[in-house]
Design a protein around this motif. Sequence first.
Motif, PDB file in Angstrom:
ATOM      1  N   SER A  18     -11.278  -9.872  -6.925  1.00 44.68           N
ATOM      2  CA  SER A  18     -11.239  -8.901  -5.831  1.00 44.68           C
ATOM      3  C   SER A  18      -9.834  -8.763  -5.262  1.00 44.68           C
ATOM      4  CB  SER A  18     -12.226  -9.303  -4.726  1.00 44.68           C
ATOM      5  OG  SER A  18     -11.861 -10.542  -4.147  1.00 44.68           O
ATOM      6  N   ILE A  19      -9.114  -9.889  -5.129  1.00 44.82           N
ATOM      7  CA  ILE A  19      -7.749  -9.785  -4.605  1.00 44.82           C
ATOM      8  C   ILE A  19      -6.779  -9.328  -5.695  1.00 44.82           C
ATOM      9  CG2 ILE A  19      -8.025 -11.356  -2.660  1.00 44.82           C
ATOM     10  CD1 ILE A  19      -6.962 -13.601  -4.349  1.00 44.82           C
ATOM     11  N   TYR A  20      -7.143  -9.499  -6.965  1.00 45.29           N
ATOM     12  CA  TYR A  20      -6.324  -8.924  -8.035  1.00 45.29           C
ATOM     13  C   TYR A  20      -6.422  -7.396  -8.006  1.00 45.29           C
ATOM     14  CZ  TYR A  20      -4.424  -7.890 -12.665  1.00 45.29           C
ATOM     15  OH  TYR A  20      -3.677  -7.382 -13.700  1.00 45.29           O
ATOM     16  N   MET A  21      -7.612  -6.891  -7.717  1.00 45.54           N
ATOM     17  CA  MET A  21      -7.762  -5.439  -7.563  1.00 45.54           C
ATOM     18  C   MET A  21      -6.961  -4.944  -6.355  1.00 45.54           C
ATOM     19  SD  MET A  21     -11.813  -4.860  -8.393  1.00 45.54           S
ATOM     20  CE  MET A  21     -12.605  -5.774  -9.733  1.00 45.54           C
ATOM     21  N   ARG A  22      -6.954  -5.736  -5.311  1.00 43.80           N
ATOM     22  CA  ARG A  22      -6.106  -5.407  -4.155  1.00 43.80           C
ATOM     23  C   ARG A  22      -4.638  -5.434  -4.555  1.00 43.80           C
ATOM     24  NH1 ARG A  22      -6.210  -8.357   1.752  1.00 43.80           N
ATOM     25  NH2 ARG A  22      -4.042  -8.018   2.330  1.00 43.80           N
ATOM     26  N   HIS A  23      -4.262  -6.404  -5.381  1.00 42.21           N
ATOM     27  CA  HIS A  23      -2.887  -6.522  -5.886  1.00 42.21           C
ATOM     28  C   HIS A  23      -2.479  -5.273  -6.675  1.00 42.21           C
ATOM     29  CE1 HIS A  23       0.580  -8.362  -7.948  1.00 42.21           C
ATOM     30  NE2 HIS A  23       0.064  -7.911  -9.075  1.00 42.21           N
ATOM     31  N   LEU A  24      -3.452  -4.674  -7.391  1.00 46.88           N
ATOM     32  CA  LEU A  24      -3.180  -3.463  -8.166  1.00 46.88           C
ATOM     33  C   LEU A  24      -3.124  -2.214  -7.287  1.00 46.88           C
ATOM     34  CD1 LEU A  24      -5.410  -4.073 -11.329  1.00 46.88           C
ATOM     35  CD2 LEU A  24      -2.924  -4.339 -11.131  1.00 46.88           C
ATOM     36  N   GLY A  25      -3.516  -2.346  -6.020  1.00 49.96           N
ATOM     37  CA  GLY A  25      -3.441  -1.218  -5.100  1.00 49.96           C
ATOM     38  C   GLY A  25      -4.759  -0.522  -4.844  1.00 49.96           C
ATOM     39  N   ASP A  79     -18.834 -13.555  -1.976  1.00 50.89           N
ATOM     40  CA  ASP A  79     -17.809 -13.917  -2.945  1.00 50.89           C
ATOM     41  C   ASP A  79     -16.712 -12.862  -3.057  1.00 50.89           C
ATOM     42  OD1 ASP A  79     -18.809 -16.345  -3.560  1.00 50.89           O
ATOM     43  OD2 ASP A  79     -19.443 -15.869  -5.587  1.00 50.89           O
ATOM     44  N   THR A  80     -17.093 -11.594  -3.001  1.00 54.56           N
ATOM     45  CA  THR A  80     -16.112 -10.529  -3.195  1.00 54.56           C
ATOM     46  C   THR A  80     -15.168 -10.397  -2.016  1.00 54.56           C
ATOM     47  OG1 THR A  80     -17.639  -9.299  -4.607  1.00 54.56           O
ATOM     48  CG2 THR A  80     -15.814  -8.068  -3.644  1.00 54.56           C
ATOM     49  N   PHE A  81     -15.708 -10.442  -0.804  1.00 57.24           N
ATOM     50  CA  PHE A  81     -14.883 -10.128   0.350  1.00 57.24           C
ATOM     51  C   PHE A  81     -14.480 -11.329   1.175  1.00 57.24           C
ATOM     52  CE2 PHE A  81     -16.988  -6.126  -0.684  1.00 57.24           C
ATOM     53  CZ  PHE A  81     -15.867  -5.319  -0.800  1.00 57.24           C
ATOM     54  N   MET A  82     -14.985 -12.517   0.840  1.00 51.72           N
ATOM     55  CA  MET A  82     -14.524 -13.705   1.547  1.00 51.72           C
ATOM     56  C   MET A  82     -13.059 -13.983   1.237  1.00 51.72           C
ATOM     57  SD  MET A  82     -14.053 -17.342   1.221  1.00 51.72           S
ATOM     58  CE  MET A  82     -15.152 -17.981  -0.030  1.00 51.72           C
ATOM     59  N   TYR A  83     -12.648 -13.842  -0.039  1.00 53.48           N
ATOM     60  CA  TYR A  83     -11.252 -14.099  -0.401  1.00 53.48           C
ATOM     61  C   TYR A  83     -10.331 -12.987   0.100  1.00 53.48           C
ATOM     62  CZ  TYR A  83     -13.300 -17.743  -3.220  1.00 53.48           C
ATOM     63  OH  TYR A  83     -13.987 -18.859  -3.611  1.00 53.48           O
ATOM     64  N   TRP A  84     -10.865 -11.772   0.145  1.00 55.28           N
ATOM     65  CA  TRP A  84     -10.080 -10.692   0.744  1.00 55.28           C
ATOM     66  C   TRP A  84      -9.826 -10.989   2.223  1.00 55.28           C
ATOM     67  CZ3 TRP A  84     -10.243  -5.554  -2.013  1.00 55.28           C
ATOM     68  CH2 TRP A  84      -9.384  -4.631  -1.427  1.00 55.28           C
ATOM     69  N   GLN A 140       8.076  -0.639  -0.667  1.00 58.87           N
ATOM     70  CA  GLN A 140       7.647  -1.427   0.485  1.00 58.87           C
ATOM     71  C   GLN A 140       6.351  -0.931   1.095  1.00 58.87           C
ATOM     72  OE1 GLN A 140       9.124  -4.168   1.304  1.00 58.87           O
ATOM     73  NE2 GLN A 140      10.753  -3.932  -0.201  1.00 58.87           N
ATOM     74  N   THR A 141       5.620  -0.070   0.370  1.00 63.05           N
ATOM     75  CA  THR A 141       4.382   0.494   0.898  1.00 63.05           C
ATOM     76  C   THR A 141       3.355  -0.599   1.155  1.00 63.05           C
ATOM     77  OG1 THR A 141       4.789   2.489  -0.372  1.00 63.05           O
ATOM     78  CG2 THR A 141       2.557   2.161   0.446  1.00 63.05           C
ATOM     79  N   THR A 142       2.700  -0.594   2.309  1.00 62.48           N
ATOM     80  CA  THR A 142       1.671  -1.574   2.614  1.00 62.48           C
ATOM     81  C   THR A 142       0.322  -1.051   2.023  1.00 62.48           C
ATOM     82  OG1 THR A 142       1.109  -0.509   4.710  1.00 62.48           O
ATOM     83  CG2 THR A 142       2.915  -2.114   4.761  1.00 62.48           C
ATOM     84  N   GLN A 143      -0.603  -1.891   2.128  1.00 63.23           N
ATOM     85  CA  GLN A 143      -1.988  -1.505   1.747  1.00 63.23           C
ATOM     86  C   GLN A 143      -2.478  -0.402   2.659  1.00 63.23           C
ATOM     87  OE1 GLN A 143      -3.577  -2.584  -0.808  1.00 63.23           O
ATOM     88  NE2 GLN A 143      -5.554  -1.747  -0.439  1.00 63.23           N
ATOM     89  N   LEU A 144      -2.272  -0.503   3.829  1.00 60.25           N
ATOM     90  CA  LEU A 144      -2.657   0.500   4.861  1.00 60.25           C
ATOM     91  C   LEU A 144      -2.070   1.875   4.548  1.00 60.25           C
ATOM     92  CD1 LEU A 144      -4.060   1.219   7.514  1.00 60.25           C
ATOM     93  CD2 LEU A 144      -1.991   0.480   8.735  1.00 60.25           C
ATOM     94  N   GLU A 145      -0.770   1.896   4.112  1.00 57.17           N
ATOM     95  CA  GLU A 145      -0.148   3.182   3.804  1.00 57.17           C
ATOM     96  C   GLU A 145      -0.689   3.777   2.518  1.00 57.17           C
ATOM     97  OE1 GLU A 145       3.846   1.884   3.796  1.00 57.17           O
ATOM     98  OE2 GLU A 145       4.189   2.301   5.921  1.00 57.17           O
ATOM     99  N   ARG A 146      -1.002   2.888   1.544  1.00 56.03           N
ATOM    100  CA  ARG A 146      -1.570   3.374   0.295  1.00 56.03           C
ATOM    101  C   ARG A 146      -2.941   3.997   0.516  1.00 56.03           C
ATOM    102  NH1 ARG A 146      -0.236  -1.339  -4.180  1.00 56.03           N
ATOM    103  NH2 ARG A 146       1.867  -0.661  -4.691  1.00 56.03           N
ATOM    104  N   ALA A 147      -3.674   3.480   1.480  1.00 56.81           N
ATOM    105  CA  ALA A 147      -5.031   3.968   1.735  1.00 56.81           C
ATOM    106  C   ALA A 147      -5.039   5.441   2.105  1.00 56.81           C
ATOM    107  CB  ALA A 147      -5.689   3.146   2.844  1.00 56.81           C
ATOM    108  N   LYS A 148      -3.932   5.922   2.661  1.00 54.95           N
ATOM    109  CA  LYS A 148      -3.883   7.319   3.080  1.00 54.95           C
ATOM    110  C   LYS A 148      -3.730   8.272   1.899  1.00 54.95           C
ATOM    111  CE  LYS A 148      -1.734   6.016   7.489  1.00 54.95           C
ATOM    112  NZ  LYS A 148      -0.536   6.135   8.353  1.00 54.95           N
ATOM    113  N   THR A 149      -3.150   7.779   0.796  1.00 53.30           N
ATOM    114  CA  THR A 149      -2.885   8.646  -0.348  1.00 53.30           C
ATOM    115  C   THR A 149      -3.644   8.233  -1.605  1.00 53.30           C
ATOM    116  OG1 THR A 149      -0.961   7.284  -0.929  1.00 53.30           O
ATOM    117  CG2 THR A 149      -0.583   9.172   0.520  1.00 53.30           C
ATOM    118  N   GLN A 150      -4.374   7.115  -1.531  1.00 49.57           N
ATOM    119  CA  GLN A 150      -5.062   6.600  -2.720  1.00 49.57           C
ATOM    120  C   GLN A 150      -6.081   7.593  -3.235  1.00 49.57           C
ATOM    121  OE1 GLN A 150      -5.440   5.223  -5.477  1.00 49.57           O
ATOM    122  NE2 GLN A 150      -5.475   3.073  -4.891  1.00 49.57           N
ATOM    123  N   SER A 151      -6.114   7.758  -4.549  1.00 49.75           N
ATOM    124  CA  SER A 151      -7.047   8.691  -5.183  1.00 49.75           C
ATOM    125  C   SER A 151      -8.100   7.921  -5.967  1.00 49.75           C
ATOM    126  CB  SER A 151      -6.293   9.640  -6.121  1.00 49.75           C
ATOM    127  OG  SER A 151      -7.201  10.395  -6.895  1.00 49.75           O
TER     128      SER A 151
END
Length: 489
Positions: A33-40, A262-267, A105-116
């Motif tokens: 789950s955090i690897y998917m976060r790592h990928l954006g 399991d999925t979101f505890m590590y997140w 330097q884009t954060t996760q928060l900033e990517r969320a606005k443009t993520q497709s």
Amino acid sequence: MPPCAYVDGDLLIVKAVYFFFFSGMACVAPYMSIYMRHLGLLPSQTGVITATKNFTSAFIKPLLGSIADKTGRHKTVAILTVLTASALHFSLLFVPPVPSSSGPQTTQLERAKTQSWFSLTFWLVFWITFTSHGAQWSATSQVEAATYLITKKKDGSTYGQQRLWGSVGYGLLSLLSGVAMDTFTKSTLPDNPGNKTDYSVTFYMFLAFMLVSSGCLLVLDDWSTGPSVSFLKGMGSLLSQIHLVIFLFAVLLLGAQDGAGDTFMYWHLKDLGASQTVIGTNMFVRTVAEVPLFFVSGWFIDKIGHVWALQLSFLTFALNFLGYSFIRNPWWAVLIDVIHGYQAVTWTAATSYASMSAQGDLQAVAQGIVSATFYGLGYGVGNLVSGPVFHRYGAVVLFRSLTVFCLIGFFLFYLLYRCFGKKENPTDPGTDRGEDTVPMLVSDEDMPKPDAFLHGGSITTGAGETLGSLRLVRPQFEQPGNEIEQFSS
């Protein structure tokens, strides 16, 4: 006699299979789950991917189990599924991250606005996990079926004593892989922007352990029982038992809770600032806590019964989730997850119950159904619902909602079992067992009265086998020396 003479070769290899297989999975599974976060990817996208792969495995696991049963080639099917799924899983290392339009330097928060939802990253991860997950874990179901078949032939051997080596491997390698990622990242990428973790070392560790696990499967004696009935017929036979359906319903609810946790505890731990070492330590503690419980799980279940063993699982999950909702330091999760060790009893109760409910030639199908219900349908429902909740309301709301859901599941399972399943369940204490009672040769209504006479007659079984003749004579206790003629063959 030399010490090696006391070592059972079959069980030693089974232990090795569990150890190396779960060691390999520990290198990547806790971090997916955090690897998917790592990928954006976003939490909602992670939830959809995880739910889809688990729903798919709900069909793949029993299907591959039925193929193994139908063809009688359980060993071949298990080895091919491990090798194929491992190759697919390893390919996730080469998926490119989501491109950022706002700079490095884009954060996760900033990517969320443009993520497709139509990004290449999302669909590559989606299809790879879609095809690999069910095959990866279906091999475990087949090995579990083999373990039950082997241990039934070994006096004093239990499933838990074999399966605990999987927990040893999983706990040990989850810790080592977490430390390896932190060490490798710091030593090779000192100027890494954003301090991103390098996951490549764990993917290579994963592949190495999976190849060793396949080698152990190769040398394990073939556990095939010969071709059996078709998948649909076998599933129909198993699911015609109401008590088993109710038991599987509880397994489904527990799988949904475990999947969400399991999925979101590590997140959540990452949001609290946890390093890979903290996450690895957490997984090490929660799995090592399973080891002693796997060892005594058979004894414990014999004492309280399969149903109560599963009901207590709802309460332990509730305590876990409630604890997660209060932590502010990620190290506290390490202490809380000691409770998670009870899952050893949960899984032993689920698999052994299915094994006892299945005929010998349906063992792989039965274990496939249990695994698909917990890790497939259960995890799928849990991730599909928890992803949007986590994204919209955060971790605290999610974990406290799961706590309430656990308590509802506890009472719902209790009521369903007491109302519909108790009379049919032959495994638990307090239930009438046919093997524990002496069969009546004569029904109550046909029993002779105390002062009656019966001359002649014979006793036969239901199959028509004559056991002997019976002649009753009125007892005369007031006259010493009189003897009662009882049975004459």
